[in-house]
Write a protein that holds these residues in place. Structure first.
Motif, PDB file in Angstrom:
ATOM      1  N   VAL A  72       0.698  -1.044  -0.010  1.00 35.59           N
ATOM      2  CA  VAL A  72      -0.031  -0.190   0.063  1.00 35.59           C
ATOM      3  C   VAL A  72       1.052   1.039  -0.049  1.00 35.59           C
ATOM      4  O   VAL A  72       1.680   1.503   0.962  1.00 35.59           O
ATOM      5  CB  VAL A  72      -0.911   0.181   1.237  1.00 35.59           C
ATOM      6  N   ILE A  73       0.545   2.102  -1.086  1.00 36.50           N
ATOM      7  CA  ILE A  73       1.596   3.207  -1.316  1.00 36.50           C
ATOM      8  C   ILE A  73       0.637   4.505  -0.685  1.00 36.50           C
ATOM      9  O   ILE A  73      -0.337   4.874  -1.057  1.00 36.50           O
ATOM     10  CB  ILE A  73       1.891   3.368  -2.485  1.00 36.50           C
ATOM     11  N   ALA A  74       1.406   5.477   0.159  1.00 31.68           N
ATOM     12  CA  ALA A  74       0.816   6.458   0.688  1.00 31.68           C
ATOM     13  C   ALA A  74       1.779   7.598   1.176  1.00 31.68           C
ATOM     14  O   ALA A  74       1.693   8.210   1.887  1.00 31.68           O
ATOM     15  CB  ALA A  74      -0.267   6.016   2.219  1.00 31.68           C
ATOM     16  N   THR A  75       2.505   7.716   0.132  1.00 32.89           N
ATOM     17  CA  THR A  75       3.617   8.643   0.023  1.00 32.89           C
ATOM     18  C   THR A  75       3.121  10.345  -0.685  1.00 32.89           C
ATOM     19  O   THR A  75       1.910  10.106  -1.413  1.00 32.89           O
ATOM     20  CB  THR A  75       4.876   8.222  -0.821  1.00 32.89           C
ATOM     21  N   PRO A  76       3.921  11.247  -0.895  1.00 34.69           N
ATOM     22  CA  PRO A  76       3.290  12.213  -1.638  1.00 34.69           C
ATOM     23  C   PRO A  76       3.074  11.912  -2.943  1.00 34.69           C
ATOM     24  O   PRO A  76       3.543  10.941  -3.707  1.00 34.69           O
ATOM     25  CB  PRO A  76       4.745  13.240  -1.234  1.00 34.69           C
ATOM     26  N   ALA A  77       2.171  12.635  -3.517  1.00 37.57           N
ATOM     27  CA  ALA A  77       1.720  12.191  -4.997  1.00 37.57           C
ATOM     28  C   ALA A  77       2.712  12.073  -5.992  1.00 37.57           C
ATOM     29  O   ALA A  77       2.744  11.099  -6.777  1.00 37.57           O
ATOM     30  CB  ALA A  77       0.395  13.136  -5.284  1.00 37.57           C
ATOM     31  N   GLY A  78       3.663  13.047  -5.819  1.00 37.92           N
ATOM     32  CA  GLY A  78       4.737  12.841  -6.877  1.00 37.92           C
ATOM     33  C   GLY A  78       5.613  11.757  -7.011  1.00 37.92           C
ATOM     34  O   GLY A  78       6.234  11.364  -8.061  1.00 37.92           O
ATOM     35  N   THR A  79       5.518  10.981  -5.809  1.00 38.55           N
ATOM     36  CA  THR A  79       6.377   9.892  -5.638  1.00 38.55           C
ATOM     37  C   THR A  79       5.766   8.630  -6.250  1.00 38.55           C
ATOM     38  O   THR A  79       6.387   7.443  -6.296  1.00 38.55           O
ATOM     39  CB  THR A  79       7.032   9.578  -4.380  1.00 38.55           C
ATOM     40  N   HIS A  80       4.370   8.588  -6.326  1.00 39.87           N
ATOM     41  CA  HIS A  80       3.630   7.289  -6.600  1.00 39.87           C
ATOM     42  C   HIS A  80       3.852   6.639  -7.671  1.00 39.87           C
ATOM     43  O   HIS A  80       4.054   5.284  -7.539  1.00 39.87           O
ATOM     44  CB  HIS A  80       2.210   7.850  -6.618  1.00 39.87           C
ATOM     45  N   TYR A  81       4.092   7.201  -8.799  1.00 31.75           N
ATOM     46  CA  TYR A  81       4.365   6.486  -9.980  1.00 31.75           C
ATOM     47  C   TYR A  81       5.619   5.702  -9.907  1.00 31.75           C
ATOM     48  O   TYR A  81       5.761   4.356 -10.222  1.00 31.75           O
ATOM     49  CB  TYR A  81       4.466   7.360 -11.308  1.00 31.75           C
ATOM     50  N   GLN A  82       6.695   6.180  -9.452  1.00 31.05           N
ATOM     51  CA  GLN A  82       8.014   5.635  -9.605  1.00 31.05           C
ATOM     52  C   GLN A  82       7.991   4.455  -8.429  1.00 31.05           C
ATOM     53  O   GLN A  82       8.545   3.407  -8.683  1.00 31.05           O
ATOM     54  CB  GLN A  82       9.204   6.886  -9.162  1.00 31.05           C
ATOM     55  N   ILE A  83       7.435   4.685  -7.172  1.00 31.82           N
ATOM     56  CA  ILE A  83       7.398   3.667  -6.125  1.00 31.82           C
ATOM     57  C   ILE A  83       6.466   2.383  -6.904  1.00 31.82           C
ATOM     58  O   ILE A  83       6.909   1.346  -6.609  1.00 31.82           O
ATOM     59  CB  ILE A  83       6.784   4.079  -5.090  1.00 31.82           C
ATOM     60  N   ALA A  84       5.330   2.974  -7.476  1.00 26.73           N
ATOM     61  CA  ALA A  84       4.605   1.825  -7.887  1.00 26.73           C
ATOM     62  C   ALA A  84       5.094   1.050  -9.073  1.00 26.73           C
ATOM     63  O   ALA A  84       5.278  -0.168  -8.974  1.00 26.73           O
ATOM     64  CB  ALA A  84       3.234   2.430  -8.592  1.00 26.73           C
ATOM     65  N   LYS A  85       6.107   1.660  -9.758  1.00 20.57           N
ATOM     66  CA  LYS A  85       6.553   0.805 -10.974  1.00 20.57           C
ATOM     67  C   LYS A  85       7.698  -0.101 -10.129  1.00 20.57           C
ATOM     68  O   LYS A  85       7.844  -1.239 -10.670  1.00 20.57           O
ATOM     69  CB  LYS A  85       7.447   1.951 -11.623  1.00 20.57           C
ATOM     70  N   GLU A  86       8.533   0.409  -9.149  1.00 19.82           N
ATOM     71  CA  GLU A  86       9.300  -0.437  -8.500  1.00 19.82           C
ATOM     72  C   GLU A  86       8.735  -1.698  -7.967  1.00 19.82           C
ATOM     73  O   GLU A  86       9.179  -2.883  -8.033  1.00 19.82           O
ATOM     74  CB  GLU A  86      10.077   0.394  -7.459  1.00 19.82           C
ATOM     75  N   CYS A  87       7.448  -1.398  -7.388  1.00 21.25           N
ATOM     76  CA  CYS A  87       6.781  -2.396  -6.651  1.00 21.25           C
ATOM     77  C   CYS A  87       6.374  -3.596  -7.577  1.00 21.25           C
ATOM     78  O   CYS A  87       6.224  -4.746  -7.320  1.00 21.25           O
ATOM     79  CB  CYS A  87       5.591  -1.905  -5.503  1.00 21.25           C
ATOM     80  N   LEU A  88       5.702  -3.209  -8.632  1.00 19.34           N
ATOM     81  CA  LEU A  88       5.228  -4.118 -10.003  1.00 19.34           C
ATOM     82  C   LEU A  88       6.255  -4.715 -10.077  1.00 19.34           C
ATOM     83  O   LEU A  88       6.042  -6.146 -10.581  1.00 19.34           O
ATOM     84  CB  LEU A  88       4.379  -3.208 -10.844  1.00 19.34           C
ATOM     85  N   GLY A  89       7.456  -4.232 -10.451  1.00 19.63           N
ATOM     86  CA  GLY A  89       8.572  -4.965 -10.901  1.00 19.63           C
ATOM     87  C   GLY A  89       9.109  -6.165 -10.132  1.00 19.63           C
ATOM     88  O   GLY A  89       9.602  -7.258 -10.475  1.00 19.63           O
ATOM     89  N   ALA A  90       8.656  -6.015  -8.778  1.00 14.23           N
ATOM     90  CA  ALA A  90       9.096  -6.968  -7.536  1.00 14.23           C
ATOM     91  C   ALA A  90       7.895  -8.161  -7.619  1.00 14.23           C
ATOM     92  O   ALA A  90       7.930  -8.663  -6.543  1.00 14.23           O
ATOM     93  CB  ALA A  90       9.338  -6.221  -6.252  1.00 14.23           C
ATOM     94  N   GLY A  91       6.799  -7.609  -8.364  1.00 13.72           N
ATOM     95  CA  GLY A  91       5.788  -8.861  -8.170  1.00 13.72           C
ATOM     96  C   GLY A  91       4.634  -8.532  -7.106  1.00 13.72           C
ATOM     97  O   GLY A  91       4.387  -9.624  -6.769  1.00 13.72           O
ATOM     98  N   LYS A  92       4.572  -7.300  -6.689  1.00 15.66           N
ATOM     99  CA  LYS A  92       3.755  -7.081  -5.624  1.00 15.66           C
ATOM    100  C   LYS A  92       2.569  -6.451  -6.190  1.00 15.66           C
ATOM    101  O   LYS A  92       2.349  -5.601  -6.912  1.00 15.66           O
ATOM    102  CB  LYS A  92       4.227  -5.943  -4.806  1.00 15.66           C
ATOM    103  N   HIS A  93       1.164  -6.808  -5.656  1.00 15.41           N
ATOM    104  CA  HIS A  93       0.048  -6.328  -5.897  1.00 15.41           C
ATOM    105  C   HIS A  93      -0.064  -4.891  -4.890  1.00 15.41           C
ATOM    106  O   HIS A  93       0.423  -4.780  -4.216  1.00 15.41           O
ATOM    107  CB  HIS A  93      -1.177  -7.116  -5.009  1.00 15.41           C
ATOM    108  N   LEU A  94      -0.925  -3.780  -5.584  1.00 13.41           N
ATOM    109  CA  LEU A  94      -0.815  -2.590  -5.168  1.00 13.41           C
ATOM    110  C   LEU A  94      -1.877  -1.945  -4.861  1.00 13.41           C
ATOM    111  O   LEU A  94      -3.056  -2.023  -5.749  1.00 13.41           O
ATOM    112  CB  LEU A  94       0.048  -1.722  -6.365  1.00 13.41           C
TER     113      LEU A  94
END
Length: 334
Positions: A72-94
């Motif tokens: 679950v990502i709850a960081t500042p809005a401008g960071t969402h895309y990059q963190i989400a991309k990293e998490c998906l690359g690691a095989g995590k549901h988001l």
């Protein structure tokens, strides 16, 4: 037999974070294994308030843990895309708090990555899981309000002022997602915006946005963190009835049997200069305050995310809905 829990990591525990922590811990289907935050103060807060949850500064500890199924990502809005991309690359549901990203292109890229890996990609549009909003949608779908003519909503307060996004990107996603949900996720015909920055240069504190949809439906949204009133209200005007959703009221839904009925009166016989003239009948009937089941929307949202991870459940605020919301938010910036 004890049901196996889904291990979850939470990234970011700022203003909204404690609510996420509470719901992830209390849900019998999840185990909050990690809370990640760069702030030592926030990590100390979580450790003291929620003992048993492992805290860390670096997200790598969660991404490298194969037991963690969802993030679950709850960081500042401008960071969402990059963190989400990293998490998906690691095989995590988001599950990503709104907004999922800041452009349609970013949403499309994340959606493609999730689809390729068979992962859940869900936006935190919490009001879609609100019992009052769902009740209002059923009223519209059942035709109880008649043909929808226009909607308008206000999301106002004095503070909390942000510096990473303006009032539109901070508050607007809520109302855009609600309107899209109520109307069945249509594509808008036109989006217009008027806003002004008063407190910080380049960051608008108050924004008015008008959205024109097919079939002559208009929606107007006012958002502000520079207002004397705390307002969370949406009005829907139909040809038969009108409804108000007031999130600040104990009676969250009010249905008004009000409207104007138009009837044609025939002209005088042999009067070729006049055609039938309309007459207007004002209708003002009962006000109904319906009862409906209501649970904390965030609880419902978390439970839906877990159900999507477990399989067999279609994500209600997945990439398709999210893409339309981000598209409208972005068009208002043009």
């Amino acid at each position: 037999m004890t049901e196996e829990k889904t291990d979850i990591a939470l990234v970011g525990v700022g203003y909204w974070g404690p609510n996420l922590v509470r719901n992830l811990i209390s849900n019998p289907r999840s185990r909050l294994k990690y809370v990640i935050d760069r702030s030592a103060d926030r990590r100390e807060f979580v450790g003291a308030t929620f003992p048993g949850v492992e805290v860390a500064e670096d997200i790598a500890v969660a991404l490298e843990d194969e037991g963690v199924k969802g993030v679950v990502i709850a960081t500042p809005a401008g960071t969402h895309y990059q963190i989400a991309k990293e998490c998906l690359g690691a095989g995590k549901h988001l599950l990503v708090e709104k907004p999922l990203a800041t452009s349609v292109e970013e949403v499309d890229e994340l959606a493609a990555a999730a689809d390729e890996r068979g992962l859940v990609l869900m936006s935190g549009h919490t009001f879609i899981y609100n019992g009052a909003v769902r009740y209002l949608r059923e009223l519209i779908r059942a035709g109880d309000l008649g043909e929808i003519r226009y909607l308008y909503c206000q999301r106002l307060n004095l503070g909390r002022i942000r510096s990473d996004v303006d009032a539109w990107w901070n508050l607007g996603p809520h109302d855009v997602s609600i309107i899209q949900y109520l109307l069945g996720d249509p594509d808008p015909v036109e989006v217009n915006r008027l806003g002004q920055a008063y407190v910080q240069d380049g960051i608008e504190d108050v924004v008015f946005v008008t959205i024109r949809y097919p079939e002559n439906v208009i929606a107007n949204i006012q958002v502000s963190w520079l207002d004397p009133h705390k307002v969370r209200k949406l009005t829907v005007v139909g040809s038969k009835k009108m409804a108000v959703y007031d999130d600040m009221s104990d009676n969250k839904i009010a249905i008004y049997d009000k409207g104007i009925d138009v009837k044609a009166e025939p002209g005088r016989a042999m009067d070729y200069d006049e055609t039938a003239t309309p007459s207007f009948a004002h209708r003002s009937g009962d006000i109904v305050l319906p009862k409906f089941s209501f649970e904390e929307p965030l609880k419902q949202e978390i439970d839906h995310f877990l159900a999507c991870i477990e399989g067999g459940t279609s994500c209600q605020t997945g990439p398709a809905h999210t893409r339309r919301v981000i598209d409208i938010l972005s068009k208002a910036d043009v």
